[in-house]
Design a protein around this motif. Structure first.
Motif, PDB file in Angstrom:
ATOM      1  N   ARG A 201       0.851  -1.193   0.000  1.00 47.11           N
ATOM      2  CA  ARG A 201       0.000   0.000   0.000  1.00 47.11           C
ATOM      3  C   ARG A 201       0.881   1.235   0.000  1.00 47.11           C
ATOM      4  N   VAL A 202       0.316   2.320  -0.498  1.00 51.47           N
ATOM      5  CA  VAL A 202       1.055   3.568  -0.607  1.00 51.47           C
ATOM      6  C   VAL A 202       0.210   4.699  -0.025  1.00 51.47           C
ATOM      7  N   PRO A 216      -0.982   0.439  -5.125  1.00 53.57           N
ATOM      8  CA  PRO A 216      -0.560   1.170  -6.328  1.00 53.57           C
ATOM      9  C   PRO A 216      -1.597   1.092  -7.447  1.00 53.57           C
ATOM     10  N   LYS A 217      -2.201  -0.070  -7.623  1.00 54.20           N
ATOM     11  CA  LYS A 217      -3.218  -0.228  -8.663  1.00 54.20           C
ATOM     12  C   LYS A 217      -4.437   0.625  -8.372  1.00 54.20           C
ATOM     13  N   GLU A 226      -1.859   5.842 -15.905  1.00 48.99           N
ATOM     14  CA  GLU A 226      -1.134   4.591 -16.091  1.00 48.99           C
ATOM     15  C   GLU A 226       0.063   4.463 -15.159  1.00 48.99           C
ATOM     16  N   SER A 227       0.585   5.590 -14.694  1.00 47.73           N
ATOM     17  CA  SER A 227       1.752   5.549 -13.822  1.00 47.73           C
ATOM     18  C   SER A 227       1.423   6.120 -12.450  1.00 47.73           C
ATOM     19  N   LEU A 228       2.149   5.643 -11.442  1.00 51.69           N
ATOM     20  CA  LEU A 228       1.950   6.131 -10.085  1.00 51.69           C
ATOM     21  C   LEU A 228       2.415   7.581  -9.963  1.00 51.69           C
ATOM     22  N   GLU A 229       3.441   7.948 -10.710  1.00 50.35           N
ATOM     23  CA  GLU A 229       3.938   9.323 -10.679  1.00 50.35           C
ATOM     24  C   GLU A 229       2.872  10.296 -11.172  1.00 50.35           C
TER      25      GLU A 229
END
Length: 241
Positions: A201-202, A216-217, A226-229
């Motif tokens: 988890r983030v 993350p998903k 599409e990206s976490l950034e």
């Protein structure tokens, strides 16, 4: 699962600057939790409070069911700060032995853990090197070994792979996954979004507050990215409005 870390409305200010502001955070036992945010967002201050190195100005915090820094908790946690916490005038092995013996380790048990960890961070063969002669990346890796030498139940790792090349970062995450399989919990701060993507988890932190949390998903899907950034940028812009 039981919670390894819990904070409720945690607050810490430096003068007029609110480093941590009403932070609600929960880390379950056995998970790898990534605390992600820019410099000055409150990550390091939060970690120092949870390690018992700073007193909060308000709110509540518990680590493994006890107040941070309590005598029952200290032997069960490992902490790797951003700044080096090793002795430059000692050799690599002397540093590791010193930190291991602080936690009551000695003999073959200490030797076995030392060998395994040095191999993991590619410092095997440098046991007799003076720390002052090591590169910055090597010193950082030694600091990680010293934080993990006693086999803690809960790890606080503040930028643990800073200055470490991609191959060693990959090895570090392999080892961290093995620790997780053994029941170890880890709270990690990082600027590397690919590392954040490896966490269970983030939590995205901005100006001392948690602005988003999930796998993350889940975060990517919630932000439509599409990206976490890119997801972090979406949540940050939304929070700033």
């Amino acid at each position: 699962m039981p919670d390894a870390v819990v904070t409720k409305r945690l607050r810490k200010a430096y003068g007029k600057v609110n480093a941590v502001k009403d932070l609600d955070l929960t880390v379950s036992e056995g998970e790898i939790y990534g605390l992600i945010g820019p410099n000055g967002s409150g990550k390091t201050t939060t970690v120092k409070i949870l390690c018992g190195l700073l007193r909060p100005d308000g709110g509540e915090a518990q680590v493994l069911g006890s107040p941070p820094g309590s005598s029952s908790v200290r032997p069960l946690i490992g902490y790797m700060p951003q700044d080096l916490a090793i002795y430059l005038d000692l050799k690599v092995k002397q540093n590791i032995d010193f930190f291991g013996r602080l936690y009551g380790l000695g003999g073959k048990k200490l030797e076995a853990r030392e060998k395994g960890l040095l191999r993991m961070v590619a410092l095997d063969g440098r046991e007799d090197s003076l720390v002052s002669t090591l590169s910055g990346g090597m010193k950082h890796r030694l600091s990680l070994v010293c934080a993990m030498i006693h086999g803690p139940k809960l790890l606080f790792l503040d930028e643990p792979t800073l200055g470490v090349d991609p191959e060693l970062r990959f090895s570090f995450w392999q080892y961290l996954r093995k620790l997780k399989e053994g029941g170890v919990t880890a709270l990690i701060t990082t600027h590397y979004m690919d590392e954040a993507g490896r966490c269970d988890r983030v939590g995205l932190i901005r100006e001392g507050r948690l602005i988003a949390e999930g796998t993350p998903k889940e975060l990517r899907e919630s932000a439509g990215c599409e990206s976490l950034e890119d997801a972090f940028l979406v949540f940050s812009r939304s929070d700033a409005r």
